[in-house]
Structures are given as structure tokens and as C-alpha cells.
Motif scaffolding. Structure first.
Motif, PDB file in Angstrom:
ATOM      1  N   THR A 130       0.827  -1.204   0.000  1.00  0.00           N
ATOM      2  CA  THR A 130       0.000   0.000   0.000  1.00  0.00           C
ATOM      3  C   THR A 130       0.863   1.256   0.000  1.00  0.00           C
ATOM      4  O   THR A 130       0.579   2.220  -0.719  1.00  0.00           O
ATOM      5  CB  THR A 130      -0.935   0.002   1.216  1.00  0.00           C
ATOM      6  N   GLY A 131       1.921   1.251   0.806  1.00  0.00           N
ATOM      7  CA  GLY A 131       2.823   2.402   0.842  1.00  0.00           C
ATOM      8  C   GLY A 131       3.495   2.651  -0.494  1.00  0.00           C
ATOM      9  O   GLY A 131       3.605   3.796  -0.943  1.00  0.00           O
ATOM     10  N   VAL A 132       3.930   1.579  -1.152  1.00  0.00           N
ATOM     11  CA  VAL A 132       4.584   1.733  -2.457  1.00  0.00           C
ATOM     12  C   VAL A 132       3.600   2.260  -3.494  1.00  0.00           C
ATOM     13  O   VAL A 132       3.928   3.148  -4.277  1.00  0.00           O
ATOM     14  CB  VAL A 132       5.203   0.390  -2.904  1.00  0.00           C
ATOM     15  N   ILE A 133       2.388   1.732  -3.464  1.00  0.00           N
ATOM     16  CA  ILE A 133       1.382   2.180  -4.441  1.00  0.00           C
ATOM     17  C   ILE A 133       1.035   3.648  -4.205  1.00  0.00           C
ATOM     18  O   ILE A 133       0.974   4.447  -5.151  1.00  0.00           O
ATOM     19  CB  ILE A 133       0.125   1.296  -4.361  1.00  0.00           C
ATOM     20  N   LEU A 134       0.832   4.024  -2.937  1.00  0.00           N
ATOM     21  CA  LEU A 134       0.469   5.413  -2.658  1.00  0.00           C
ATOM     22  C   LEU A 134       1.627   6.360  -2.941  1.00  0.00           C
ATOM     23  O   LEU A 134       1.403   7.497  -3.365  1.00  0.00           O
ATOM     24  CB  LEU A 134      -0.016   5.553  -1.225  1.00  0.00           C
ATOM     25  N   ALA A 135       2.854   5.909  -2.717  1.00  0.00           N
ATOM     26  CA  ALA A 135       4.001   6.754  -3.051  1.00  0.00           C
ATOM     27  C   ALA A 135       4.087   6.960  -4.558  1.00  0.00           C
ATOM     28  O   ALA A 135       4.368   8.069  -5.029  1.00  0.00           O
ATOM     29  CB  ALA A 135       5.288   6.123  -2.527  1.00  0.00           C
ATOM     30  N   GLY A 136       3.828   5.916  -5.313  1.00  0.00           N
ATOM     31  CA  GLY A 136       3.829   6.048  -6.773  1.00  0.00           C
ATOM     32  C   GLY A 136       2.743   6.980  -7.258  1.00  0.00           C
ATOM     33  O   GLY A 136       2.958   7.825  -8.133  1.00  0.00           O
ATOM     34  N   VAL A 137       1.555   6.868  -6.678  1.00  0.00           N
ATOM     35  CA  VAL A 137       0.453   7.756  -7.052  1.00  0.00           C
ATOM     36  C   VAL A 137       0.796   9.189  -6.671  1.00  0.00           C
ATOM     37  O   VAL A 137       0.514  10.125  -7.425  1.00  0.00           O
ATOM     38  CB  VAL A 137      -0.862   7.294  -6.374  1.00  0.00           C
ATOM     39  N   GLY A 138       1.435   9.374  -5.518  1.00  0.00           N
ATOM     40  CA  GLY A 138       1.841  10.714  -5.099  1.00  0.00           C
ATOM     41  C   GLY A 138       2.832  11.333  -6.064  1.00  0.00           C
ATOM     42  O   GLY A 138       2.743  12.520  -6.384  1.00  0.00           O
ATOM     43  N   MET A 139       3.790  10.534  -6.519  1.00  0.00           N
ATOM     44  CA  MET A 139       4.769  11.056  -7.478  1.00  0.00           C
ATOM     45  C   MET A 139       4.093  11.437  -8.794  1.00  0.00           C
ATOM     46  O   MET A 139       4.413  12.459  -9.397  1.00  0.00           O
ATOM     47  CB  MET A 139       5.872  10.014  -7.734  1.00  0.00           C
ATOM     48  N   VAL A 140       3.152  10.632  -9.245  1.00  0.00           N
ATOM     49  CA  VAL A 140       2.427  10.953 -10.479  1.00  0.00           C
ATOM     50  C   VAL A 140       1.648  12.252 -10.290  1.00  0.00           C
ATOM     51  O   VAL A 140       1.624  13.115 -11.187  1.00  0.00           O
ATOM     52  CB  VAL A 140       1.492   9.791 -10.879  1.00  0.00           C
ATOM     53  N   LEU A 141       1.021  12.430  -9.129  1.00  0.00           N
ATOM     54  CA  LEU A 141       0.269  13.657  -8.885  1.00  0.00           C
ATOM     55  C   LEU A 141       1.183  14.876  -8.836  1.00  0.00           C
ATOM     56  O   LEU A 141       0.814  15.951  -9.327  1.00  0.00           O
ATOM     57  CB  LEU A 141      -0.521  13.540  -7.581  1.00  0.00           C
ATOM     58  N   VAL A 142       2.378  14.747  -8.261  1.00  0.00           N
ATOM     59  CA  VAL A 142       3.325  15.866  -8.245  1.00  0.00           C
ATOM     60  C   VAL A 142       3.724  16.239  -9.666  1.00  0.00           C
ATOM     61  O   VAL A 142       3.795  17.425 -10.021  1.00  0.00           O
ATOM     62  CB  VAL A 142       4.554  15.509  -7.389  1.00  0.00           C
TER      63      VAL A 142
END
Length: 124
Positions: A66-78
Motif C-alpha cells: 500500500t505504501g509503495v502504491i500510494l508513493a507512486g500515485v503521489g509522485m504521479v500527482l506531483v
């Protein structure tokens, strides 16, 4: 207070463990056969502890994924927000051109004053 709490927790766990060791009413069935004998409680504890260990490992793995997925989504949003800002600046450049002319004049005057004050300091 910490020592008292630690002592109470250890005492409670010891009582629970001794209750399971001395329990004679524990019945365990493995593949339809009832396991009994002097170590039936040991088998019960090992299998229950193994289940808890597997559950803990599954929870840790789920948290990491979950942390890896949310970090990836966060990077895409940035990246998306940065692209939107660049696009907004590119689209607003013609509108901001009249504002840039007075800013350039002020910048030129300030830099000229700095050059003159630097020249005066060097001559002293």
C-alpha cells in the motif's frame, strides 16, 4: 509507573501461558484425528502462534504494498501538478507581457544603482 506497568504485563502474560500449559480441556483435531497426550497443548500453541505469525507477515506485506502504491500515485500527482503549472505559465505569458515591461525597467534601475554603489566602494 513504567516499571509497574511492565511488571503487570509480564505477570499477566505468565498467567495466561501457565493457564495454557496446565489446561487439560484443550482438544485438537488434525485431519480428523484427535491429538492427545502430554504435549497436546504444545501443538495447539505452536499452530496458533504460526497462524498469528502468518497474519502478522500478511499485514506487514499489505502495508508495504500500500505504501509503495500510494508513493507512486503521489509522485504521479506531483508531476501532473508541475505540468499544469508549466502549462498555465506558458499560456499566461502573452497576458503577463505588459506587466513584465515595468518589472524589467525597475530591475534595470536597481542593477544600475548597485553597479554605481559597487564602483564607489571599489574606488575608496
Amino acid at each position: 509507573m513504567k516499571k509497574l506497568l511492565t511488571f503487570a504485563l509480564i505477570l499477566m502474560l505468565a498467567c495466561l501461558f501457565l493457564d495454557k500449559i496446565g489446561a487439560t480441556d484443550m482438544h485438537m483435531q488434525l485431519d480428523g484425528d484427535e491429538i492427545d497426550g502430554p504435549l497436546e497443548w504444545l501443538f495447539g500453541l505452536v499452530f496458533a502462534g504460526g497462524g498469528l505469525l502468518i497474519a502478522a507477515l500478511a499485514l506487514v506485506f499489505a502495508a508495504v504494498v500500500t505504501g509503495v502504491i500510494l508513493a507512486g500515485v503521489g509522485m504521479v500527482l506531483v508531476v501532473v501538478v508541475a505540468c499544469c503549472v508549466v502549462l498555465a505559465l506558458a499560456l499566461s505569458t502573452p497576458v503577463l507581457l505588459p506587466l513584465l515591461i515595468p518589472v524589467a525597467i525597475v530591475w534595470l534601475l536597481v542593477s544600475r544603482n548597485r553597479r554605481q554603489s559597487r564602483a564607489q566602494q571599489q574606488s575608496l
